[in-house]
Design an enzyme around this catalytic site. Structure first.
Site, PDB file in Angstrom:
ATOM      1  N   LYS A   4       1.061  -1.421   0.299  1.00 55.54           N
ATOM      2  CA  LYS A   4       0.041  -0.069  -0.449  1.00 55.54           C
ATOM      3  C   LYS A   4       1.165   1.896   0.178  1.00 55.54           C
ATOM      4  O   LYS A   4       0.603   2.094  -1.088  1.00 55.54           O
ATOM      5  CB  LYS A   4      -0.950  -0.248   1.089  1.00 55.54           C
ATOM      6  CG  LYS A   4      -2.272  -1.138   0.845  1.00 55.54           C
ATOM      7  CD  LYS A   4      -2.793  -1.371   2.078  1.00 55.54           C
ATOM      8  CE  LYS A   4      -3.795  -2.590   2.344  1.00 55.54           C
ATOM      9  NZ  LYS A   4      -4.769  -2.462   3.806  1.00 55.54           N
ATOM     10  N   GLN A  21      -4.990  -1.799   9.735  1.00 52.95           N
ATOM     11  CA  GLN A  21      -3.935  -2.863   8.968  1.00 52.95           C
ATOM     12  C   GLN A  21      -4.988  -4.127   9.901  1.00 52.95           C
ATOM     13  O   GLN A  21      -4.450  -3.878  10.937  1.00 52.95           O
ATOM     14  CB  GLN A  21      -3.014  -3.302   9.273  1.00 52.95           C
ATOM     15  CG  GLN A  21      -2.539  -4.401   8.355  1.00 52.95           C
ATOM     16  CD  GLN A  21      -2.796  -4.451   7.176  1.00 52.95           C
ATOM     17  OE1 GLN A  21      -2.924  -2.892   6.117  1.00 52.95           O
ATOM     18  NE2 GLN A  21      -3.870  -5.519   6.579  1.00 52.95           N
ATOM     19  N   ASP A  39     -10.994   2.641   4.510  1.00 50.01           N
ATOM     20  CA  ASP A  39     -11.980   1.212   4.647  1.00 50.01           C
ATOM     21  C   ASP A  39     -12.816   1.457   4.455  1.00 50.01           C
ATOM     22  O   ASP A  39     -13.028  -0.330   4.344  1.00 50.01           O
ATOM     23  CB  ASP A  39     -10.854   0.515   5.829  1.00 50.01           C
ATOM     24  CG  ASP A  39      -9.350  -0.017   5.060  1.00 50.01           C
ATOM     25  OD1 ASP A  39      -9.761  -0.556   3.338  1.00 50.01           O
ATOM     26  OD2 ASP A  39      -9.148  -0.754   5.543  1.00 50.01           O
TER      27      ASP A  39
END
Ligand code: NAD
Length: 289
Positions: free
Chosen positions: A52, A96, A119
């Protein structure tokens, strides 16, 4: 022969668009930035975070990494999120997953301000998705829809079967398909007669994490099949490879299928970057002229 939808090529094209959008925002005084928080040293998470961060750099998005010890206290993580929530130079916050067991993941994720929740897991964004009122959409479902859009123009009345009902893939993709006015059936491990249900579908989204679950006889002629599954398997020679949820070699009668790897995976990261740019652009729009 079924068309292979090339997720890698589509992701490259999306990244080029994102790079241009970043340059445009820079010209207007905004430097899009994504903060990524990793708690502990889970090897798979390390790989995902590294990927990422690299993709952000390529697109010109500033990335801020917070690598915290595995025994980090939940309140300390919440305090970091609070700081980032009010930091005007940060536009996206990504925690994460998975988090270590001693941390309450939903308390942590719910703390991210919805406008920075790239997200799309915050209840406000989940609510917006289910009411069709905007918000940030989870990256994998967003990528799945872009892959589908490359082969389907009009979803109205099509039968879609989603295999898997997780909050990060199955449920949100079902909502997105409903918004396009497909008729959606969401299935899961307890669903009875899944092959018969799948065989009626014009669109199958397989997100079960069950290698080669979807066999040729599950798929009707001309269906479009999106394979979300990623399972690492070791063959007889000790080689590790990634296997999807579909027995793709049995699906030549489908209209189009996505490969694993090279289908949904690359699109997920491309959509994360696109969400970061949307979040940055939204701050510009909310400023007084
Ligand atoms: P999950 O474990 O949270 O949910 C799996 C769902 O599939 C559950 O609802 C379960 O009931 C259902 N299921 C499991 N086995 C089944 C079976 N045999 N028949 C019918 N339903 C079954 O998983 P998830 O997080 O939604 O991920 C699903 C898969 O997608 C995993 O392989 C994951 O690695 C992959 N994934 C890929 C990406 C990507 O970027 N490509 C992103 C997220 C998840």
């Amino acid at each position: 022969m079924a068309e292979r939808i090339d997720g890698k090529a589509m992701a490259r094209a999306m990244l080029a668009e994102t790079t241009a959008a970043v340059a445009d925002l820079e010209a207007r005084g905004i430097s899009p930035a994504l903060a990524v928080v990793l708690v502990g040293a889970d090897p798979a998470s390390e790989v995902y975070v590294g990927r990422k961060v690299r993709e952000c750099e390529k697109a010109g998005i500033r990335s801020i990494e917070h690598r915290l010890a595995a025994d980090t206290d939940e309140d300390a993580l919440i305090a970091l999120i609070d700081e980032m929530n009010v930091d005007g130079a940060i536009h996206g916050i990504l925690i994460q997953l998975p988090l270590p067991a001693h941390i309450n993941a939903s308390r942590v994720l719910d703390r991210i301000t919805p406008g920075k929740d790239v997200d799309g897991f915050h209840p406000v964004n989940v609510g917006r998705l289910s009411t069709g009122t905007g918000g940030l959409v989870p990256c994998t479902p967003l990528g799945i829809m872009k892959l589908l859009d490359s082969v389907i123009e009009d979803y109205r009345g099509l039968d879609a079967v989603v295999i898997g009902k997780s909050n990060i893939v199955g449920k949100p993709v079902a909502m997105l398909l409903l918004e396009r006015e497909a008729t959606v059936t969401v299935t899961h491990i307890e669903t009875k007669g899944l092959p018969d249900i799948a065989r009626k579908a014009d669109i199958i989204v397989a997100a079960a994490g069950a290698p080669h679950l979807v066999r040729g006889y599950w798929v009707k002629e001309g269906a479009v099949v999106i394979d979300v599954g990623i399972t690492r398997v070791t063959d007889h020679d000790g080689h590790t490879k990634i296997v999807g949820d579909c027995a793709t070699h049995e699906l030549e009668h489908a209209r189009a299928v996505t490969p694993v790897p090279g289908g949904v995976g690359p699109m997920t990261i491309a959509c994360l970057l696109a969400n970061t740019v949307s979040a940055a652009r939204a701050t510009l729009e909310s400023e007084p002229a």
